[in-house]
Design a protein around this motif. Structure first.
Motif, mmCIF file in Angstrom:
data_model
loop_
_atom_site.group_PDB
_atom_site.id
_atom_site.type_symbol
_atom_site.label_atom_id
_atom_site.label_comp_id
_atom_site.label_asym_id
_atom_site.label_seq_id
_atom_site.Cartn_x
_atom_site.Cartn_y
_atom_site.Cartn_z
ATOM 1 N N THR A 177 7.909 -2.792 -19.794
ATOM 2 C CA THR A 177 6.581 -2.208 -19.884
ATOM 3 C C THR A 177 5.764 -3.404 -19.331
ATOM 4 O OG1 THR A 177 7.919 -1.492 -22.415
ATOM 5 C CG2 THR A 177 5.285 -1.671 -21.385
ATOM 6 N N PRO A 178 5.101 -2.612 -18.883
ATOM 7 C CA PRO A 178 4.186 -3.311 -17.874
ATOM 8 C C PRO A 178 2.964 -3.745 -19.353
ATOM 9 C CG PRO A 178 4.587 -1.505 -16.655
ATOM 10 C CD PRO A 178 4.834 -1.327 -18.191
ATOM 11 N N THR A 179 3.046 -5.037 -18.234
ATOM 12 C CA THR A 179 1.894 -5.561 -19.077
ATOM 13 C C THR A 179 0.354 -5.317 -18.264
ATOM 14 O OG1 THR A 179 1.524 -7.605 -17.446
ATOM 15 C CG2 THR A 179 2.570 -8.112 -19.709
ATOM 16 N N GLU A 180 0.390 -4.561 -17.557
ATOM 17 C CA GLU A 180 -0.962 -4.083 -17.079
ATOM 18 C C GLU A 180 -0.713 -3.126 -15.381
ATOM 19 O OE1 GLU A 180 -3.693 -7.107 -16.661
ATOM 20 O OE2 GLU A 180 -2.708 -7.811 -14.847
ATOM 21 N N TYR A 181 -1.806 -2.078 -15.591
ATOM 22 C CA TYR A 181 -1.610 -1.697 -14.023
ATOM 23 C C TYR A 181 -2.560 -2.327 -12.956
ATOM 24 C CZ TYR A 181 1.157 0.896 -16.452
ATOM 25 O OH TYR A 181 3.096 1.885 -17.144
ATOM 26 N N ALA A 182 -2.668 -2.604 -11.769
ATOM 27 C CA ALA A 182 -3.308 -3.144 -10.404
ATOM 28 C C ALA A 182 -3.160 -1.936 -9.606
ATOM 29 C CB ALA A 182 -2.889 -4.143 -9.859
ATOM 30 N N VAL A 183 -4.597 -1.678 -9.683
ATOM 31 C CA VAL A 183 -4.523 0.075 -8.996
ATOM 32 C C VAL A 183 -6.124 -0.531 -7.757
ATOM 33 C CG1 VAL A 183 -6.329 1.871 -9.472
ATOM 34 C CG2 VAL A 183 -5.144 1.263 -11.095
ATOM 35 N N HIS A 184 -5.051 0.049 -6.580
ATOM 36 C CA HIS A 184 -5.892 -0.646 -5.878
ATOM 37 C C HIS A 184 -6.397 0.204 -5.227
ATOM 38 C CE1 HIS A 184 -2.730 -4.493 -5.370
ATOM 39 N NE2 HIS A 184 -1.961 -3.149 -5.959
ATOM 40 N N LEU A 185 -8.132 0.523 -4.214
ATOM 41 C CA LEU A 185 -8.554 1.407 -3.877
ATOM 42 C C LEU A 185 -8.522 1.485 -2.828
ATOM 43 C CD1 LEU A 185 -11.575 1.257 -6.423
ATOM 44 C CD2 LEU A 185 -9.491 3.134 -6.390
ATOM 45 N N LEU A 186 -8.444 2.075 -1.266
ATOM 46 C CA LEU A 186 -8.613 2.339 0.278
ATOM 47 C C LEU A 186 -10.008 2.582 0.118
ATOM 48 C CD1 LEU A 186 -8.463 0.837 2.505
ATOM 49 C CD2 LEU A 186 -6.832 3.493 2.935
ATOM 50 N N ILE A 187 -10.792 2.414 1.103
ATOM 51 C CA ILE A 187 -12.770 3.195 0.712
ATOM 52 C C ILE A 187 -12.366 3.176 1.995
ATOM 53 C CG2 ILE A 187 -15.175 2.977 0.103
ATOM 54 C CD1 ILE A 187 -13.802 0.378 -1.925
ATOM 55 N N ASP A 188 -13.326 3.704 2.040
ATOM 56 C CA ASP A 188 -14.083 4.808 4.172
ATOM 57 C C ASP A 188 -14.530 2.972 4.903
ATOM 58 O OD1 ASP A 188 -13.990 5.352 6.113
ATOM 59 O OD2 ASP A 188 -16.248 6.499 5.441
ATOM 60 N N GLY A 189 -13.971 2.923 5.957
ATOM 61 C CA GLY A 189 -14.261 1.125 7.136
ATOM 62 C C GLY A 189 -13.370 1.074 6.446
ATOM 63 N N GLY A 190 -12.340 0.608 5.974
ATOM 64 C CA GLY A 190 -10.992 -0.334 5.618
ATOM 65 C C GLY A 190 -11.627 -0.573 4.429
ATOM 66 N N HIS A 191 -12.436 -0.862 3.671
ATOM 67 C CA HIS A 191 -12.179 -1.975 2.155
ATOM 68 C C HIS A 191 -11.485 -1.601 1.379
ATOM 69 C CE1 HIS A 191 -15.867 -3.274 3.894
ATOM 70 N NE2 HIS A 191 -16.609 -2.364 3.745
ATOM 71 N N ARG A 192 -11.094 -2.626 0.880
ATOM 72 C CA ARG A 192 -9.595 -2.987 -0.166
ATOM 73 C C ARG A 192 -10.431 -3.200 -1.003
ATOM 74 N NH1 ARG A 192 -4.797 -0.923 1.657
ATOM 75 N NH2 ARG A 192 -5.191 -1.355 4.259
ATOM 76 N N GLU A 193 -10.080 -2.609 -2.548
ATOM 77 C CA GLU A 193 -10.484 -3.148 -3.771
ATOM 78 C C GLU A 193 -9.447 -3.498 -4.684
ATOM 79 O OE1 GLU A 193 -12.971 -5.410 -4.548
ATOM 80 O OE2 GLU A 193 -13.699 -5.027 -2.808
ATOM 81 N N GLU A 194 -9.315 -4.326 -5.532
ATOM 82 C CA GLU A 194 -7.817 -3.871 -6.179
ATOM 83 C C GLU A 194 -9.084 -4.331 -8.672
ATOM 84 O OE1 GLU A 194 -4.637 -6.817 -8.711
ATOM 85 O OE2 GLU A 194 -4.538 -5.996 -6.528
#
Length: 96
Positions: free
Chosen positions: A17-34
């Motif tokens: 069972t996963p301990t957490e979930y990493a959500v990767h956001l690809l944002i306009d302009g090429g920015h990436r956030e987790e």
């Protein structure tokens, strides 16, 4: 060894069972956030309650950031191009 029939699902006795979930956001302009969520239900609640209803909006919404006091992130829902959800297991090894 037996084979599963059509209606059966194979389930490993070693399923994790996963301990957490990493959500990767690809944002306009090429920015990436987790950002990380404790459960998939917590992510789904934020996604369906905050992001989807305002998907075309240019108004800022808050993105929850786990375990970082005093820090927060806001983004414009209309600028989110893609989302990747990755299960993270406590036995996962970060590779650099």
């Amino acid at each position: 060894m037996t084979q599963a029939t059509d209606g059966e699902q194979r389930k490993s006795k070693y399923a994790r069972t996963p301990t957490e979930y990493a959500v990767h956001l690809l944002i306009d302009g090429g920015h990436r956030e987790e950002v990380r969520f404790s459960t998939i239900q917590e992510f789904q609640k934020w996604y369906s309650g905050e992001l989807v209803p305002k998907a075309a909006s240019s108004d800022f919404i808050t993105v929850p950031i786990k375990n970082i006091q005093g820090e927060y992130m806001v983004l414009r829902p209309s600028k989110v191009l893609a989302i990747r959800v990755e299960p993270v297991f406590s036995s996962s090894v970060e590779r650099f």
